[in-house]
Design a protein around this motif. Sequence first.
Motif, short mmCIF file in Angstrom:
data_model
loop_
_atom_site.label_atom_id
_atom_site.label_comp_id
_atom_site.label_asym_id
_atom_site.label_seq_id
_atom_site.Cartn_x
_atom_site.Cartn_y
_atom_site.Cartn_z
N ALA A 124 -49.51 0.53 -32.72
CA ALA A 124 -49.44 -0.76 -33.38
C ALA A 124 -49.98 -0.71 -34.80
O ALA A 124 -49.89 -1.69 -35.53
CB ALA A 124 -50.23 -1.79 -32.57
N GLU A 125 -50.52 0.41 -35.20
CA GLU A 125 -51.09 0.54 -36.53
C GLU A 125 -50.00 0.45 -37.60
O GLU A 125 -48.93 1.03 -37.47
CB GLU A 125 -51.80 1.89 -36.63
N ASN A 126 -50.27 -0.28 -38.67
CA ASN A 126 -49.31 -0.40 -39.76
C ASN A 126 -49.41 0.82 -40.68
O ASN A 126 -50.49 1.22 -41.08
CB ASN A 126 -49.58 -1.66 -40.59
N THR A 127 -48.26 1.36 -41.02
CA THR A 127 -48.21 2.46 -41.99
C THR A 127 -47.18 2.12 -43.04
O THR A 127 -46.27 1.35 -42.80
CB THR A 127 -47.84 3.79 -41.32
N LYS A 128 -47.33 2.70 -44.20
CA LYS A 128 -46.39 2.41 -45.28
C LYS A 128 -45.29 3.47 -45.28
O LYS A 128 -45.40 4.49 -45.92
CB LYS A 128 -47.11 2.40 -46.61
N SER A 147 -43.35 7.60 -35.15
CA SER A 147 -42.09 7.27 -34.48
C SER A 147 -40.89 7.58 -35.37
O SER A 147 -39.83 7.96 -34.87
CB SER A 147 -42.08 5.81 -34.07
N SER A 148 -41.04 7.45 -36.69
CA SER A 148 -39.95 7.79 -37.60
C SER A 148 -39.71 9.29 -37.63
O SER A 148 -38.57 9.75 -37.69
CB SER A 148 -40.27 7.31 -39.01
N LYS A 149 -40.78 10.06 -37.57
CA LYS A 149 -40.64 11.51 -37.54
C LYS A 149 -39.97 11.97 -36.25
O LYS A 149 -39.10 12.84 -36.28
CB LYS A 149 -42.01 12.18 -37.67
N ILE A 150 -40.38 11.37 -35.15
CA ILE A 150 -39.78 11.73 -33.86
C ILE A 150 -38.33 11.28 -33.81
O ILE A 150 -37.45 12.01 -33.36
CB ILE A 150 -40.58 11.12 -32.71
N GLY A 151 -38.06 10.06 -34.29
CA GLY A 151 -36.70 9.53 -34.27
C GLY A 151 -35.71 10.37 -35.05
O GLY A 151 -34.54 10.47 -34.70
N ALA A 152 -36.18 11.00 -36.11
CA ALA A 152 -35.29 11.84 -36.91
C ALA A 152 -34.86 13.08 -36.14
O ALA A 152 -33.79 13.64 -36.42
CB ALA A 152 -36.00 12.25 -38.20
N ASN A 153 -35.65 13.50 -35.16
CA ASN A 153 -35.35 14.72 -34.42
C ASN A 153 -34.66 14.49 -33.09
O ASN A 153 -34.32 15.45 -32.42
CB ASN A 153 -36.64 15.50 -34.16
N ASN A 182 -25.23 13.98 -24.65
CA ASN A 182 -26.13 12.83 -24.73
C ASN A 182 -27.15 13.04 -25.83
O ASN A 182 -27.57 14.16 -26.09
CB ASN A 182 -26.88 12.65 -23.40
N PRO A 183 -27.58 11.94 -26.48
CA PRO A 183 -28.64 12.10 -27.48
C PRO A 183 -29.94 12.50 -26.82
O PRO A 183 -30.20 12.19 -25.65
CB PRO A 183 -28.74 10.71 -28.11
N ARG A 184 -30.77 13.18 -27.57
CA ARG A 184 -32.03 13.68 -27.03
C ARG A 184 -32.96 12.55 -26.60
O ARG A 184 -33.67 12.67 -25.61
CB ARG A 184 -32.71 14.57 -28.08
N TRP A 185 -32.93 11.40 -27.30
CA TRP A 185 -33.81 10.30 -26.93
C TRP A 185 -33.45 9.76 -25.56
O TRP A 185 -34.34 9.34 -24.81
CB TRP A 185 -33.78 9.18 -27.98
N GLY A 186 -32.19 9.77 -25.20
CA GLY A 186 -31.76 9.31 -23.88
C GLY A 186 -32.25 10.23 -22.77
O GLY A 186 -32.66 9.78 -21.70
N GLU A 187 -32.22 11.53 -23.05
CA GLU A 187 -32.71 12.49 -22.06
C GLU A 187 -34.22 12.36 -21.89
O GLU A 187 -34.73 12.48 -20.77
CB GLU A 187 -32.32 13.90 -22.48
#
Length: 99
Positions: A27-31, A41-47, A68-73
Amino acid sequence: MRNFRTAAVATATAATVAFGGVAVASAENTKADDGEFPALSSKIGANVDKDQQVTGHAILGEEKDKDNPRWGEIWRDGTVALDINSAIGTLIGAYNYTV
């Protein structure tokens, strides 16, 4: 048996504390707009192919698609792991109730 119950309660407490800290940290805000400190989450989402869509049948059906996309697995595997943990917790609770 008292030691077993104490260990089970200690394990459940440790898991709750560990995952409770993850929820607060996420929940921490980052710029991320500046590009200075992108969120984890942005770093993980890119991969994990974050923009690719998938249906429940494609990842949970009898014949799972190979593309299938990796996030689905990851979601599917995490759901299975949580189901197993819930079953084990239910068995421990039922055992403690009967004892």
